[in-house]
Each structure stands twice: as structure tokens, then as C-alpha cells.
Enzyme design. Structure first.
Site, PDB file in Angstrom:
ATOM      1  N   GLY A  34       5.598   7.277  -0.178  1.00 38.15           N
ATOM      2  CA  GLY A  34       4.397   7.310   0.646  1.00 38.15           C
ATOM      3  C   GLY A  34       4.255   6.110   1.561  1.00 38.15           C
ATOM      4  N   HIS A 146       1.967   1.031   1.825  1.00 37.38           N
ATOM      5  CA  HIS A 146       1.953   2.241   1.018  1.00 37.38           C
ATOM      6  C   HIS A 146       0.685   3.040   1.307  1.00 37.38           C
ATOM      7  CE1 HIS A 146       2.360   5.024  -2.308  1.00 37.38           C
ATOM      8  NE2 HIS A 146       3.604   4.597  -2.434  1.00 37.38           N
ATOM      9  N   HIS A 147       0.825   4.357   1.346  1.00 40.50           N
ATOM     10  CA  HIS A 147      -0.306   5.236   1.632  1.00 40.50           C
ATOM     11  C   HIS A 147      -1.422   5.082   0.596  1.00 40.50           C
ATOM     12  CE1 HIS A 147      -2.349   8.343   3.707  1.00 40.50           C
ATOM     13  NE2 HIS A 147      -1.304   9.053   4.074  1.00 40.50           N
ATOM     14  N   ALA A 148      -1.083   4.591  -0.600  1.00 42.64           N
ATOM     15  CA  ALA A 148      -2.113   4.389  -1.617  1.00 42.64           C
ATOM     16  C   ALA A 148      -3.140   3.348  -1.192  1.00 42.64           C
ATOM     17  CB  ALA A 148      -1.466   3.982  -2.943  1.00 42.64           C
ATOM     18  N   ASN A 321      -8.052   6.678   0.084  1.00 44.15           N
ATOM     19  CA  ASN A 321      -7.789   7.974   0.693  1.00 44.15           C
ATOM     20  C   ASN A 321      -8.937   8.927   0.403  1.00 44.15           C
ATOM     21  OD1 ASN A 321      -4.738   8.117   1.740  1.00 44.15           O
ATOM     22  ND2 ASN A 321      -4.813   6.782  -0.050  1.00 44.15           N
TER      23      ASN A 321
END
Length: 479
Positions: A34, A146-148, A321
């Protein structure tokens, strides 16, 4: 004594949400990493010492950039964030110079390689690289994270506050202190997770009780249950059209391309069909894929497409998110651009109003308890997509970094098993489109780029006066 300056109210939750955790665990499968990226183009090279100071200041204003992930002993549940006692800007901020012709192609090739390198899970999950050597003294900055950490909207909210509005230093900025490291062990995380599950019990009991009470009106309850149960397979991608045979192959290789689109013309094209700018954007992408399939001699009627749907509310904290997933059957078989745009408009409306649209957020607290190896078995929900497309509002004013003006901002999302990930943000009236394509799926990248330009220009032409088609703007390929 006055209170010390405080950091931004951005990404300050002490642990991940369930959706954040699912994205973090996706790294168990290398195909589902991610990593989100941004390439900023500067009009000159920023001052290096100022750039380091800007990162130090930014990491104090947004302490999330000093925090690493602490997981439970079993790698399940939602991980915590904790300030890294070994945080070192010397690791996170790098500097390099192009050694070839200094072209945009060379720049993007370097950024592809940086993007495909995994982030260190034991450190705060981001890296920034200043890249010098572009023509006329210009430079670029490559940020990967990181998408987190955040979704696209949260990232723009953070960048808008951390970028400067002036080329010169601004005196009097808040100067919060460096956050103190906090010792959080894996067992501490597990204890917190179990306590949260206990706290959720009353809510789950209440939800069950309301479901039982709904049976007092069996016809209404049955109708609601049927609508939701029919919606779940659509949202989960279980009833999507089959993927295109042309785009069927998957690999670990990412390839970047970038384009510029006149935002006002794209917006006007959507308005011509009483559609949104996002509908026009999707119609341009799907039009490009239609032309690519035709020129490759492999036409298809539809392809599976996924779009993020923001469920972020005003009261939600910035960062993290807050997204759901919408599913479409991308109409690549429709030749007429106006009809294609109308079809997409209706499909997007239907996707946004699916009863089960937020199912992954609803079930996230349960799914987060599954280990990454198990979650990877459900990757078909993303690997069957030929296209994923995201559109994020950008920064509508001039921005600067350490004395350099930001000319363009090109975003690149991860490839969670899909063939093409398209991301668009608007910067000062220009829609900046970044495409991340799987090299095994898009085997003719030059042809694909040409087809994408033609597909967007078909849509942009809808904004023109009927007597003068030249009145519409056109897409420009950057690389």
C-alpha cells in the site's frame, strides 16, 4: 508562563482504524503493498538546509511522521502508533542527482524504482527524496508513504498545511516541541485491543436487539435485508464483469506516466452532460482504455472498475482512511463519448447509493482480527479490477517548499493487484493525472499513453462550442 505551541489536528489518533489496519496488513502479499507516492516539480532546487529544517518542523507539526507502527504479538487487530525513539531525519530524507540526460523520463524511471522498494515496517512509514539535475536548474521531490497513514483527502489536507505560502521564510510560525517517545509494547497493543472489544459489546448487543425488534414489521425487515444482501456481492466485486484478457497479467513491476488536463474544460465537459468533473475524468480514462483495446485488436464491452467513495465527515479527524469502495462496469464498448459519459454518470450514482457501500468499514473491526496471510486470500476483491481511479481536490493556491515554488504535483496510488491505478489532483487550475500501471498488463505503454490522450480529448471536446471544436482544451502528456 505561556503554553507551548501545539501541533496540527491531523492524524493524531493513537491507533489505526480498521480500514487502516487492513491496508497495513496487505503488505503481507508483495503484490498488495500500500505505498502511495507524490512527485512534486519545483522551479528551482530548494535550499538543502531549509529543506531539512522544513521536515523537522513538519514532523513536529504532524507527529504522525515521527511515529512507527506497533502491532500485537499475533499480527491481528488494529495496530498502535508510537513515537519512534530512534527517529532519524537522516534516514527519511535523502538527496540525489540525475546522472543521465535530466529528462522527465529519467526522473520518472528513478521514482518508479524508489516506489517499488518496500518501506521499513520498523520505522515511521515514509521517505522523501530530493532529486536534482532537471533542466534549467529545476528539481523534483519524491514522497512515498504507506496508505495506512492517510487517504488521498487526508494527504492533501496535511500537505496544504505543511507547505508554505511564501518563497521566503515566514517568521512567527508555531514551533511545537519534539514529541517525547512513548514506550508501547506488543502486549500493550493486545491489551488495548481486547479492552476495545469489551467496549464494543453494548453496541453490538444494541444492534442485535434493534434487528430483533425490526422483525415486528416482517415485510419491511425482509425488504431491507434483501436489498442489503443483493448489494453485498456488487460492492464486494463478486458480480463484476470479467476482466479484460488484454490486461489479465499481473507482476510486481510499476510504471508511472503523467498527464495535465485543463480543469475548467474537464469540468465544462461534465456539465455538458449534467455530470460531475469526476464523471468526465472517468469517461476520459475509460475512453483511453477503449481505444487501447481497439488498436491492440482485443475489443471488449466492459471492464471491472473500482472507485473510492469518501465517507469522511466534518467531525472526522484528518488523516487516516475514511473511504468505501464503489464498483462499476466500465463501458469500454461505447464509442460515442457523450453516451459513454451519461452511462458512467448513472453507474457512479448507483455505486454511491448501494445499501452495502460501507460494508468494509462496517465489518472492518472483525476483519482486522484476521492475520495478513488470511486477508491475502481475499485479494480477489482488488486483483480482478482492471482500473481503479481516484480523484482528490488539490491545493488551489501557489505553494512553496524551502524557497522553491511547486509547479506541479503528480500523485500515484498503489497497485493492489489491479492493472491500472489512476489518481488525479488539481493544482492551480490544472488537473494533474498520475497513472501507475502494471508492466505485465500494459505491454505497449507508448500506445496506451497516446490512446489515453485521445480518450480524454474526446471528452474535452464536449465542452467546446458546436461551431468551433478548437475552443476546448486538450490533455498534455508529461511523460
Amino acid at each position: 508562563m505561556s503554553e507551548p505551541d501545539r501541533p496540527l489536528d491531523w492524524a493524531n489518533e493513537p491507533h489505526m482504524s480498521a480500514v487502516d489496519a487492513l491496508m497495513w496488513r496487505g503488505d503481507t502479499d508483495r503484490r498488495l503493498r500500500g505505498t502511495i507516492c507524490m512527485i512534486e516539480i519545483y522551479d528551482c532546487a530548494p535550499e538543502w538546509d531549509r529543506l531539512i529544517e522544513a521536515h523537522d518542523w513538519g514532523s513536529r507539526m504532524a507527529p504522525r511522521f515521527r511515529q512507527r507502527v506497533i502491532d500485537s504479538p499475533f499480527g491481528t487487530g488494529t495496530p498502535s502508533w508510537a513515537v519512534d525513539p530512534d527517529f532519524d531525519l537522516h534516514y527519511h530524507v535523502r538527496r540525489m542527482r540525475l546522472s543521465g540526460d535530466g529528462s522527465m523520463r529519467e526522473l520518472f524511471a528513478i521514482c518508479e524504482q524508489l516506489a517499488m522498494t518496500a518501506l521499513d515496517p520498523g520505522r515511521p512509514p515514509w521517505e522523501g527524496t530530493l532529486i536534482e539535475g532537471l533542466p534549467d536548474g529545476r528539481a523534483a521531490y519524491f514522497l512515498k508513504a504507506h496508505h495506512a497513514l492517510t487517504d488521498g483527502m487526508g494527504a492533501i489536507l496535511g500537505l496544504a498545511q505543511l507547505h508554505s505560502t511564501s518563497r521566503e521564510p515566514i517568521p512567527g510560525k508555531p514551533q511545537p516541541p519534539r514529541p517525547e517517545p512513548v514506550t508501547v509494547s506488543a502486549l500493550d497493543v493486545l491489551g488495548r485491543q481486547l479492552a476495545e472489544e469489551v467496549q464494543r459489546l453494548p453496541h453490538r448487543v444494541d444492534t442485535t436487539w434493534r434487528g430483533v425488534r425490526a422483525l415486528a414489521h416482517p415485510r419491511r425487515a425482509l425488504s431491507t435485508a434483501l436489498r442489503y444482501s443483493r448489494s453485498v456481492p456488487r460492492v464486494a466485486g463478486l458480480v463484476s464483469p470479467p476482466g479484460s484478457p488484454l490486461l489479465a497479467q499481473r507482476s510486481l513491476s510499476w510504471r508511472f506516466s503523467a498527464f495535465e488536463v485543463p480543469f475548467d474544460d474537464l469540468k465544462a465537459a461534465g456539465k455538458a452532460a449534467r455530470a460531475s468533473v469526476n464523471d468526465a475524468y472517468l469517461a476520459g480514462l475509460i475512453g483511453g482504455l477503449r481505444l487501447y483495446h481497439e488498436k491492440m485488436g482485443r475489443p471488449v464491452d466492459a471492464i471491472p472498475v473500482a472507485i473510492p467513495i469518501s465517507v469522511r465527515r466534518p467531525e472526522d479527524p484528518a488523516g487516516g482512511n475514511r473511504i468505501a469502495v464503489g464498483r462499476m462496469a466500465g463501458p469500454v464498448g461505447i464509442e460515442d463519448p457523450f453516451e459513454r459519459l451519461l452511462t458512467i454518470r448513472e453507474q457512479v450514482r448507483a455505486a454511491r447509493t448501494e445499501p452495502a457501500v460501507d460494508i468494509f468499514n462496517t465489518l472492518g473491526s472483525l476483519l482486522a482480527w484476521l492475520p495478513g496471510q488470511v486477508l491475502a486470500q481475499f485479494s480477489g476483491a482488488t486483483t480482478q479490477n482492471d482500473l481503479q481511479a481516484s480523484n482528490v481536490p488539490g491545493i488551489p493556491w501557489d505553494t512553496y517548499v524551502a524557497g522553491a515554488k511547486v509547479e506541479r504535483m503528480f500523485p500515484f496510488g498503489p497497485l493492489p493487484g489491479c492493472a491500472v491505478m489512476a489518481t488525479m489532483i488539481t493544482h492551480n487550475g490544472v488537473a494533474c493525472l498520475g497513472l501507475n500501471s502494471d508492466a505485465a498488463s500494459i505491454t505497449e505503454p507508448e500506445l496506451f499513453a497516446d490512446c489515453l490522450v485521445d480518450g480524454f480529448n474526446e471528452i474535452l471536446a464536449l465542452a467546446a462550442d458546436g461551431d468551433d471544436p478548437r475552443a476546448a482544451g486538450t490533455m498534455r502528456r508529461v511523460i
